[in-house]
Scaffold this active site. Structure first.
Site, PDB file in Angstrom:
ATOM      1  CE  LYS A 166       2.101   6.056   7.870  1.00 21.76           C
ATOM      2  NZ  LYS A 166       0.310   5.753   8.054  1.00 21.76           N
ATOM      3  CE1 TYR A 198      -3.755   2.356   0.881  1.00 23.51           C
ATOM      4  CE2 TYR A 198      -2.849   3.094   1.708  1.00 23.51           C
ATOM      5  CZ  TYR A 198      -3.116   3.450   1.661  1.00 23.51           C
ATOM      6  OH  TYR A 198      -4.378   4.271   1.769  1.00 23.51           O
ATOM      7  CG  ASP A 226       5.859   3.552   0.774  1.00 27.42           C
ATOM      8  OD1 ASP A 226       6.071   4.686   1.365  1.00 27.42           O
ATOM      9  OD2 ASP A 226       4.495   3.687   0.477  1.00 27.42           O
TER      10      ASP A 226
END
Ligand code: HOZ
Length: 432
Positions: free
Chosen positions: A268, A145, A240
């Protein structure tokens, strides 16, 4: 759940005003049953719901709370920044300082551009890779994802997979046809796609340790072979590291495995929990971004001063306290060993994957190395286990397909509490 009456009432009200009552699908608890908990506050290793219940945190805002919640040093940096206003939409000294720090910490990053979320980072990175190479296609891995950008909502892991909708309506066929799908840990599947699409692949994007189909570890040599393939075919390799960056090591998974991508996406964690993302990489590629280069990307809130202050405080601490990583590893290993012991005692052959401070217990006896093997998990059993753990005061991710994240705030007593809760929950799940 009788113990969460206020959460139940809030959820009923929320559903009238917010789609599904939540602002991110996996939070709705749909995959595990029951109502989502509405969170009031969190401190150190604990999170508290609107009914005043206390839980030991193993989500940690999906990664960033490496030092536990409401860390005083990060809070202090935010308070200091607050007094100088909230947003300027103009360059600041703070963003230069954090950029310098990221370049110092992350091996692949020579220049970095701040954005507001991991999704924005991956979308921008792909656009840049396409612009730089003049090629259209990307390769992603089934079950990985990379946020909710159109190009990535094809066999997407995480929330999409949890909801059983890994391919989203609304993504045009034109976009979908440019996202090619490989199998995680299967280099042959990548080589085949590259050969079939000779000189058309701009980038390969991967979670170097997958966290969005549960925690899945790259097999020995897999990342190295990806690197080699990208070099041979002039393809941009993108890691990622939204979940793994600064968490698995000071320089993320790329430092841990010694494989340096061309570009890295971050999120984040670099905001210490505030909404921040970033993409960075080789100078030659990054200088293809506007205003130096032709690839456009922008944002008023990019490099927001409050978020930069929080992120800088957090990264600076991690940069100067390498013992954090040994501590995280020790706490997580203790939890994982305790759970493994429980499984052996109960003659259960479930799979436990673990790297650094990330882990997942899969309700399957298959080795979990990719999306297909992760999908053999008994999600109904996981749901029951999740609810039992919650009743015992342990806050797990509400999906089989999410990793758990440990913070340094977890004490040895809490390790014992987690392991004991796991033993009792597994027992109750299997008594039925
Ligand atoms: N699926 C997201 C993390 N992998 C969940 C984020 C959220 O619900 O906040």
């Amino acid at each position: 759940m009788a113990f969460a009456e206020n959460s139940k009432l809030l959820f009923e009200k929320a559903q009238k005003f917010i789609p599904g009552g939540v602002n991110s699908p996996v939070r709705a608890f749909k995959a595990v049953g029951g109502n989502p908990l509405f969170i009031k506050s969190a401190k150190g290793p604990y999170i508290y719901d609107e009914d005043g219940n206390q839980y030991v945190e193993l989500i940690n805002s999906w990664g960033p709370m490496i030092l536990g919640h409401a860390n005083e040093m990060v809070q202090h940096a935010i308070e200091e920044a607050l007094s100088a206003s909230l947003s300027f939409g103009a360059p600041t000294a703070r963003e230069v300082a954090i950029a310098e720090l990221i370049v110092d910490m992350v091996p692949s990053v020579e220049k970095v551009r701040m954005v507001n979320s991991g999704t924005e980072a991956t979308m921008s990175a792909i656009r840049l890779a396409r612009g730089f190479t003049g090629r259209d296609k990307i390769i992603k891995f089934r079950g990985c994802y990379h946020g909710h950008g159109d190009s990535f909502l094809i066999a997407a892991g995480s929330g999409a997979l949890t909801m059983g909708t890994p391919d989203s309506p609304g993504v045009t066929q034109g976009t979908a046809k440019d996202s090619l799908l490989a199998a995680y840990n299967n280099i042959e599947s990548v080589e085949k796609l590259v050969q079939e699409n000779k000189d058309k692949v701009a980038a390969i994007i991967i979670e170097p340790v997958a966290g969005n189909m549960g925690c899945i570890v790259p097999e020995e040599g897999f990342l190295q072979r990806l690197r080699k393939l990208c070099d041979q075919e002039n393809i941009i390799l993108i890691f990622d590291e939204v979940m793994t960056g600064f968490r698995l090591a000071r320089g993320g998974a790329q430092e841990l495995y010694g494989v340096i991508p061309d570009m890295t996406t971050l999120g984040k964690i670099i905001g210490g929990g505030l909404p921040v993302g970033a993409y960075g990489g080789r100078q030659e590629i990054m200088d293809y971004v506007s205003p130096v280069g032709p690839v456009y990307q922008a944002g008023t809130l990019s490099g927001n001063p409050v978020a930069m202050a929080a992120g800088f405080a957090m990264l600076q601490y991690l940069n100067t306290h390498p013992e954090v990583y040994t501590q995280l590893e020790k706490i997580t290993s203790d939890i994982v060993e305790g759970i493994q012991h429980n499984l052996r005692q109960m003659n259960l052959s479930y799979t436990l994957n673990h790297v650094g401070s990330m882990f997942s217990l899969f309700f399957t006896s298959h080795e979990v190395t990719d999306f297909q093997s992760a999908s053999t998990s008994d999600t109904a059993k996981f749901g029951l286990y999740f609810r039992k753990m919650l009743e015992k005061g342990i806050y797990l991710a509400p999906s089989q397909y999410e990793a758990l994240f440990v913070s340094t705030a977890i004490t040895p007593d809490l390790v014992n509490k987690i392991v004991q809760a796991n033993r009792e929950a597994l027992k109750e799940v299997h008594e039925r």
